[in-house]
Write a protein that holds these residues in place. Structure first.
Motif, mmCIF file in Angstrom:
data_model
loop_
_atom_site.group_PDB
_atom_site.id
_atom_site.type_symbol
_atom_site.label_atom_id
_atom_site.label_comp_id
_atom_site.label_asym_id
_atom_site.label_seq_id
_atom_site.Cartn_x
_atom_site.Cartn_y
_atom_site.Cartn_z
ATOM 1 N N PRO A 37 0.937 -0.997 0.144
ATOM 2 C CA PRO A 37 -0.013 0.205 0.140
ATOM 3 C C PRO A 37 1.239 0.907 -0.606
ATOM 4 O O PRO A 37 1.923 1.611 0.735
ATOM 5 C CB PRO A 37 -0.603 -0.266 0.734
ATOM 6 C CG PRO A 37 -0.575 -1.905 1.904
ATOM 7 C CD PRO A 37 0.344 -2.243 1.098
ATOM 8 N N GLY A 38 0.694 2.261 -0.873
ATOM 9 C CA GLY A 38 1.278 3.327 -0.699
ATOM 10 C C GLY A 38 2.380 3.367 -1.692
ATOM 11 O O GLY A 38 3.146 4.075 -1.605
ATOM 12 N N PHE A 39 2.610 1.755 -1.860
ATOM 13 C CA PHE A 39 4.315 1.887 -3.050
ATOM 14 C C PHE A 39 4.014 1.957 -4.116
ATOM 15 O O PHE A 39 3.101 0.580 -4.981
ATOM 16 C CB PHE A 39 4.846 1.240 -2.470
ATOM 17 C CG PHE A 39 5.851 2.237 -0.945
ATOM 18 C CD1 PHE A 39 6.576 3.158 -1.286
ATOM 19 C CD2 PHE A 39 4.783 2.133 0.314
ATOM 20 C CE1 PHE A 39 6.775 3.380 -0.044
ATOM 21 C CE2 PHE A 39 5.128 2.212 1.473
ATOM 22 C CZ PHE A 39 6.435 3.659 1.196
ATOM 23 N N ILE A 40 4.653 2.060 -5.090
ATOM 24 C CA ILE A 40 4.633 1.338 -6.615
ATOM 25 C C ILE A 40 6.267 0.507 -7.321
ATOM 26 O O ILE A 40 7.390 1.042 -6.434
ATOM 27 C CB ILE A 40 4.760 2.076 -7.540
ATOM 28 C CG1 ILE A 40 3.454 2.621 -7.323
ATOM 29 C CG2 ILE A 40 5.031 1.296 -9.224
ATOM 30 C CD1 ILE A 40 2.627 3.480 -8.561
ATOM 31 N N TRP A 41 5.341 -0.949 -6.774
ATOM 32 C CA TRP A 41 7.146 -1.792 -7.383
ATOM 33 C C TRP A 41 7.695 -1.675 -9.066
ATOM 34 O O TRP A 41 6.554 -1.995 -9.390
ATOM 35 C CB TRP A 41 6.849 -2.418 -6.995
ATOM 36 C CG TRP A 41 6.693 -3.448 -5.471
ATOM 37 C CD1 TRP A 41 5.651 -3.106 -4.635
ATOM 38 C CD2 TRP A 41 8.060 -3.662 -4.457
ATOM 39 N NE1 TRP A 41 6.272 -3.037 -3.160
ATOM 40 C CE2 TRP A 41 7.547 -3.661 -3.344
ATOM 41 C CE3 TRP A 41 9.430 -3.787 -4.627
ATOM 42 C CZ2 TRP A 41 8.750 -3.479 -1.953
ATOM 43 C CZ3 TRP A 41 9.922 -3.921 -3.838
ATOM 44 C CH2 TRP A 41 9.734 -4.111 -2.354
ATOM 45 N N TYR A 82 12.271 -2.959 -7.024
ATOM 46 C CA TYR A 82 12.758 -1.912 -6.251
ATOM 47 C C TYR A 82 11.630 -1.396 -6.435
ATOM 48 O O TYR A 82 11.171 -0.859 -7.893
ATOM 49 C CB TYR A 82 13.896 -1.276 -7.329
ATOM 50 C CG TYR A 82 13.267 -0.947 -8.412
ATOM 51 C CD1 TYR A 82 13.666 0.478 -8.579
ATOM 52 C CD2 TYR A 82 13.824 -1.625 -10.210
ATOM 53 C CE1 TYR A 82 13.453 1.747 -10.060
ATOM 54 C CE2 TYR A 82 13.722 -1.158 -10.948
ATOM 55 C CZ TYR A 82 13.646 0.326 -11.182
ATOM 56 O OH TYR A 82 13.665 0.508 -12.449
ATOM 57 N N ILE A 83 11.643 -0.078 -5.067
ATOM 58 C CA ILE A 83 10.619 1.278 -5.844
ATOM 59 C C ILE A 83 11.292 2.585 -5.332
ATOM 60 O O ILE A 83 12.597 2.900 -5.484
ATOM 61 C CB ILE A 83 9.747 1.464 -4.045
ATOM 62 C CG1 ILE A 83 9.517 -0.207 -3.651
ATOM 63 C CG2 ILE A 83 8.965 2.660 -4.680
ATOM 64 C CD1 ILE A 83 8.320 -0.030 -2.579
ATOM 65 N N GLU A 84 11.274 3.341 -6.794
ATOM 66 C CA GLU A 84 12.242 3.913 -7.042
ATOM 67 C C GLU A 84 11.287 5.625 -6.489
ATOM 68 O O GLU A 84 10.379 5.606 -6.002
ATOM 69 C CB GLU A 84 11.725 4.454 -8.643
ATOM 70 C CG GLU A 84 12.865 5.537 -8.858
ATOM 71 C CD GLU A 84 12.951 5.727 -10.691
ATOM 72 O OE1 GLU A 84 13.234 5.265 -11.231
ATOM 73 O OE2 GLU A 84 12.072 6.699 -11.679
ATOM 74 N N ASN A 85 12.545 5.753 -5.336
ATOM 75 C CA ASN A 85 12.337 7.132 -4.497
ATOM 76 C C ASN A 85 11.456 7.045 -3.907
ATOM 77 O O ASN A 85 10.651 7.692 -4.076
ATOM 78 C CB ASN A 85 12.117 8.144 -5.700
ATOM 79 C CG ASN A 85 11.799 9.842 -5.276
ATOM 80 O OD1 ASN A 85 12.800 10.022 -4.692
ATOM 81 N ND2 ASN A 85 11.439 10.449 -5.599
ATOM 82 N N ALA A 86 11.428 6.243 -2.492
ATOM 83 C CA ALA A 86 10.359 5.532 -2.267
ATOM 84 C C ALA A 86 10.824 6.555 -1.523
ATOM 85 O O ALA A 86 12.241 6.268 -0.379
ATOM 86 C CB ALA A 86 10.182 3.937 -1.772
ATOM 87 N N ASP A 87 10.026 6.430 -0.212
ATOM 88 C CA ASP A 87 10.249 6.958 1.530
ATOM 89 C C ASP A 87 10.340 5.996 1.894
ATOM 90 O O ASP A 87 9.739 4.291 1.980
ATOM 91 C CB ASP A 87 8.860 7.769 1.879
ATOM 92 C CG ASP A 87 8.463 8.762 1.066
ATOM 93 O OD1 ASP A 87 9.133 9.845 0.952
ATOM 94 O OD2 ASP A 87 7.228 9.450 1.118
#
Length: 183
Positions: free
Chosen positions: A7-11, A37-42
């Motif tokens: 939730p809240g992230f794009i793989w 991977y998640i690019e530019n993730a918090d």
């Protein structure tokens, strides 16, 4: 394997390799490794749940859908266009390598290797030159997953080899992904 969902992230898929492997019992199984991977993730909270599904059932005789997930957080990568290059390979030896990976700038090079069932209690993974071993895990005593990384300070060609000591030659799959450093 499905794309992970958090939730809240794009793989995003960095690299994947799938190969059938003969077993000693006369059948075969599939050896699959994927790097998402998640690019530019918090940063993720410790209670965030990531899910994925296997879709290998029925592809091979006696297939078990053993899934190992390692979530690793790095900082200092580029905010966009983070994957500089990728490399994949398969083989049957005591030295596993995705091959030489060419980087166009300073990069974090991450290597994953999945080795067949010739691992014993006396076996150990030996990281390649300049690499740091990150993890070695086994699944049902059939597969061994080796992970290593290196911070390549300059652009160029980098070997991705990892070797196994105390192991007979085994069928393996390997992948390497070079992540671009932030400018």
């Amino acid at each position: 394997m499905s794309t992970p969902s958090t939730p809240g992230f794009i793989w995003q898929l960095g690299a994947t390799i799938l190969t059938p492997v003969s077993s000693d019992a006369g059948g075969y199984y599939y050896n699959l490794i994927s790097l998402y991977y998640i690019e530019n993730a918090d940063s993720m909270a410790s209670d965030v749940v990531t899910t994925l599904a296997s879709n290998l059932s029925g592809l091979a005789t006696g297939t078990d859908d053993d899934i190992t997930i390692d979530l690793i957080e790095w900082n200092g990568a580029s905010n966009s266009g983070v994957v500089d290059s990728t490399k994949t390979a398969t083989g049957d030896s005591t030295v596993q390598s995705a091959g030489n990976i060419v980087t166009t700038q300073p990069d974090l090079i991450f290597v994953m290797v999945s080795t067949g069932d010739n691992w014993t209690a006396d076996s150990r993974a030996i990281p390649g030159a300049g690499y740091t071993e990150l993890d070695v895990a086994t699944a049902d005593d059939n597969f061994v997953f080796n992970m290593q990384y290196m911070l390549a300070a300059t652009p160029g060609t980098n070997d991705t080899a990892v070797s196994d000591e105390g192991v007979d030659p085994a069928t393996w799959v390997a992948l390497a992904v070079a992540f671009s450093a932030a400018p």
